[in-house]
Design a protein around this motif. Structure first.
Motif, PDB file in Angstrom:
ATOM      1  N   ILE A 187       0.920  -1.173  -0.016  1.00 21.11           N
ATOM      2  CA  ILE A 187      -0.053   0.036   0.024  1.00 21.11           C
ATOM      3  C   ILE A 187       0.721   1.125   0.103  1.00 21.11           C
ATOM      4  O   ILE A 187       1.720   1.406   0.803  1.00 21.11           O
ATOM      5  CB  ILE A 187      -0.981   0.068   1.152  1.00 21.11           C
ATOM      6  N   ILE A 188       0.768   2.184  -0.822  1.00 24.17           N
ATOM      7  CA  ILE A 188       1.396   3.479  -0.996  1.00 24.17           C
ATOM      8  C   ILE A 188       0.523   4.435  -0.618  1.00 24.17           C
ATOM      9  O   ILE A 188      -0.557   4.701  -1.285  1.00 24.17           O
ATOM     10  CB  ILE A 188       2.184   3.578  -2.379  1.00 24.17           C
ATOM     11  N   GLY A 189       0.652   5.166   0.431  1.00 22.40           N
ATOM     12  CA  GLY A 189      -0.186   6.155   1.164  1.00 22.40           C
ATOM     13  C   GLY A 189      -0.739   5.611   2.409  1.00 22.40           C
ATOM     14  O   GLY A 189      -1.599   4.551   2.117  1.00 22.40           O
ATOM     15  N   ASP A 211       4.722   5.274   3.191  1.00 26.52           N
ATOM     16  CA  ASP A 211       4.000   6.690   3.166  1.00 26.52           C
ATOM     17  C   ASP A 211       5.131   7.634   3.288  1.00 26.52           C
ATOM     18  O   ASP A 211       6.367   7.521   3.712  1.00 26.52           O
ATOM     19  CB  ASP A 211       3.117   6.922   4.257  1.00 26.52           C
ATOM     20  N   ALA A 212       5.073   9.207   2.903  1.00 28.25           N
ATOM     21  CA  ALA A 212       6.125  10.144   3.148  1.00 28.25           C
ATOM     22  C   ALA A 212       6.369  10.108   4.633  1.00 28.25           C
ATOM     23  O   ALA A 212       7.574  10.499   4.848  1.00 28.25           O
ATOM     24  CB  ALA A 212       5.573  11.333   2.311  1.00 28.25           C
ATOM     25  N   SER A 213       5.507  10.054   5.278  1.00 28.41           N
ATOM     26  CA  SER A 213       5.920   9.779   6.964  1.00 28.41           C
ATOM     27  C   SER A 213       6.047   8.446   7.338  1.00 28.41           C
ATOM     28  O   SER A 213       5.250   7.619   7.421  1.00 28.41           O
ATOM     29  CB  SER A 213       4.518  10.569   7.449  1.00 28.41           C
ATOM     30  N   GLN A 214       7.297   8.341   7.553  1.00 32.13           N
ATOM     31  CA  GLN A 214       7.769   6.904   8.086  1.00 32.13           C
ATOM     32  C   GLN A 214       6.839   6.636   9.467  1.00 32.13           C
ATOM     33  O   GLN A 214       6.601   5.333   9.498  1.00 32.13           O
ATOM     34  CB  GLN A 214       9.169   6.896   8.307  1.00 32.13           C
ATOM     35  N   GLU A 215       6.754   7.404  10.241  1.00 32.20           N
ATOM     36  CA  GLU A 215       5.852   7.304  11.364  1.00 32.20           C
ATOM     37  C   GLU A 215       4.455   6.774  11.010  1.00 32.20           C
ATOM     38  O   GLU A 215       3.975   5.786  11.768  1.00 32.20           O
ATOM     39  CB  GLU A 215       5.895   8.444  12.401  1.00 32.20           C
ATOM     40  N   GLY A 268       4.081  -6.504   6.987  1.00 32.41           N
ATOM     41  CA  GLY A 268       5.553  -7.099   7.081  1.00 32.41           C
ATOM     42  C   GLY A 268       6.640  -5.828   7.311  1.00 32.41           C
ATOM     43  O   GLY A 268       7.723  -6.126   7.891  1.00 32.41           O
ATOM     44  N   ASP A 269       6.462  -4.648   6.598  1.00 38.52           N
ATOM     45  CA  ASP A 269       7.184  -3.791   6.574  1.00 38.52           C
ATOM     46  C   ASP A 269       6.902  -2.642   6.566  1.00 38.52           C
ATOM     47  O   ASP A 269       5.562  -2.356   5.929  1.00 38.52           O
ATOM     48  CB  ASP A 269       8.380  -3.917   5.557  1.00 38.52           C
ATOM     49  N   ALA A 270       7.436  -1.474   6.830  1.00 34.13           N
ATOM     50  CA  ALA A 270       6.988  -0.066   6.591  1.00 34.13           C
ATOM     51  C   ALA A 270       8.178   0.585   5.682  1.00 34.13           C
ATOM     52  O   ALA A 270       9.340   0.332   6.026  1.00 34.13           O
ATOM     53  CB  ALA A 270       6.753   0.785   7.870  1.00 34.13           C
ATOM     54  N   SER A 271       7.582   1.533   5.005  1.00 34.53           N
ATOM     55  CA  SER A 271       8.836   2.234   4.366  1.00 34.53           C
ATOM     56  C   SER A 271       8.473   3.794   3.762  1.00 34.53           C
ATOM     57  O   SER A 271       6.984   3.994   4.187  1.00 34.53           O
ATOM     58  CB  SER A 271       8.922   1.555   2.901  1.00 34.53           C
ATOM     59  N   ASP A 272       9.312   4.688   3.585  1.00 34.84           N
ATOM     60  CA  ASP A 272       8.959   5.998   3.191  1.00 34.84           C
ATOM     61  C   ASP A 272       9.553   6.256   1.754  1.00 34.84           C
ATOM     62  O   ASP A 272       9.561   7.370   1.147  1.00 34.84           O
ATOM     63  CB  ASP A 272       9.522   6.988   4.192  1.00 34.84           C
ATOM     64  N   ASP A 273       9.830   5.155   0.825  1.00 32.23           N
ATOM     65  CA  ASP A 273      10.326   5.322  -0.494  1.00 32.23           C
ATOM     66  C   ASP A 273       9.293   4.546  -1.448  1.00 32.23           C
ATOM     67  O   ASP A 273       9.567   3.193  -1.735  1.00 32.23           O
ATOM     68  CB  ASP A 273      11.802   4.787  -0.439  1.00 32.23           C
ATOM     69  N   PRO A 274       8.295   5.162  -2.126  1.00 29.10           N
ATOM     70  CA  PRO A 274       7.438   4.366  -3.040  1.00 29.10           C
ATOM     71  C   PRO A 274       8.004   3.626  -4.180  1.00 29.10           C
ATOM     72  O   PRO A 274       7.678   2.422  -4.386  1.00 29.10           O
ATOM     73  CB  PRO A 274       6.518   5.580  -3.446  1.00 29.10           C
TER      74      PRO A 274
END
Length: 336
Positions: free
Chosen positions: A7-9, A35-39, A51-57
């Motif tokens: 999911i992006i966003g 998301d642009a906000s890592q938090e 499984g993971d979180a990212s701020d790089d689409p």
């Protein structure tokens, strides 16, 4: 084997998509929330078991452990991220609009055509809503006779700051543009746009009223009022030669009290179209698994058509005149 979805966003819609994937789509797994906000990405990932979180689409799209993408980031990112997903060879469900710029929509179409297959399912989820489906079925089975007119209105509680009449056309109305095309099986040939006398057209949330003419001779009117104050309210009526069909909202209860009987309005669109989103995402999962594009879903061509109507609508508002629509030729890739 589970389909791994990114999911992006992670705003309102992104979080809703994450919940649907995690809770309502057997056979899918929520692999990454970006998301642009890592938090904010981490919060949604933790809440829905990603499984993971990212701020790089772009890095998220290219990951080897991601099979498909859901784009729910800001509007201006949709077309560039769609192009990146197509380049990576990954199917995507993109929230509307594909772009508010029809040329950017054409860029996405050209990318799909060059690959010889469809990748983009566009999030015009009303096509999956049971009430609109019933409306279309009544037309298709002949019980209404030929369609004559379609009436639509779309009301929100309160417009965001600086939300103009022009933005009502480009941001709110595309859902109506698309679902009326879908129900009627027609395209538009002209649009006129009006605003009530005495209303400052530059003020936040100024209402607009549109009349569209189809290539089958039907008339479609659309009211967009983003400052209706009382609640989120979408209604519609399809008028045929033999009768009409009215949309019913899925209201489950009616309350009694203080000498009144009343129904409560939702504050936004999510309760009204919850089932439509679920069915849309279920169709997307099947698309990823089989490669067969869902027969009723919106595609990149439909995104282009909505953008062209919106552009013509803005022109009609600015000129105070009826504007005819010209479109590019539809590529054979888009059959439905």
């Amino acid at each position: 084997m589970s389909v791994r979805i990114a999911i992006i966003g992670a705003g309102i819609m992104g979080a809703d998509h994450a919940r649907i994937v995690a809770e309502d789509l057997p056979g899918a797994s929520l692999q990454v929330v970006c998301d642009a906000s890592q938090e904010r990405a981490r919060k949604a990932a933790d809440e829905y078991g990603a499984g993971d979180a990212s701020d790089d689409p772009l890095a998220t799209i290219r990951r080897g452990d991601v099979d498909a993408i859901v784009i729910a980031s800001p509007d201006e990112t949709h077309a560039p991220l769609a192009l990146a997903a197509i380049e990576a060879g990954k199917p995507l469900l993109c929230e509307k609009p594909l772009s508010q710029n029809s040329k950017e929509c054409q860029d996405v179409i050209e990318a799909e055509v060059s690959r010889g297959r469809q990748f983009v399912q566009l999030g015009f989820m009303r096509r999956f809503d049971p009430s609109y489906r019933d409306m279309k079925a009544a037309l298709d089975d002949g019980s209404l006779g030929a369609a004559i007119m379609m009436h639509n209105f779309h009301r929100n509680v309160e417009a965001p700051a600086n939300f103009t009449g022009q933005m009502a056309i480009t941001n709110s109305a595309p859902h109506e543009f698309d679902v009326a095309r879908f129900v009627l099986g027609a395209d538009y040939k002209a649009i006129s746009v009006f605003q009530p006398a005495g209303i400052d057209a530059s003020r936040t949330g100024a209402p607009v009223f549109m009349v569209l003419e189809t290539d089958k001779g039907q008339l479609v009117n659309i009211e967009i009022n983003n400052n209706a104050a009382y609640g989120y309210d979408v209604r519609g009526e399809l008028v045929g030669e033999k009768g009409s069909v009215l949309l019913n909202a899925p209201i489950h209860t009616r309350q009694n009290g203080r000498l009144m009987s009343y129904e409560l309005y939702a504050p936004d669109w999510r309760p009204r179209f919850a089932e439509a989103y679920r069915l849309q995402n279920k169709a997307f999962l099947n698309f990823v698994r089989t490669g067969e594009f869902p027969p009723i879903a919106a595609d990149a061509w439909d995104g282009y058509c909505a953008a062209r109507v919106a552009e013509a609508g803005v022109e009609a508002l600015q000129k105070g005149a009826r504007v005819t629509l010209a479109r590019a030729e539809k590529p054979s890739l888009y059959k439905h």
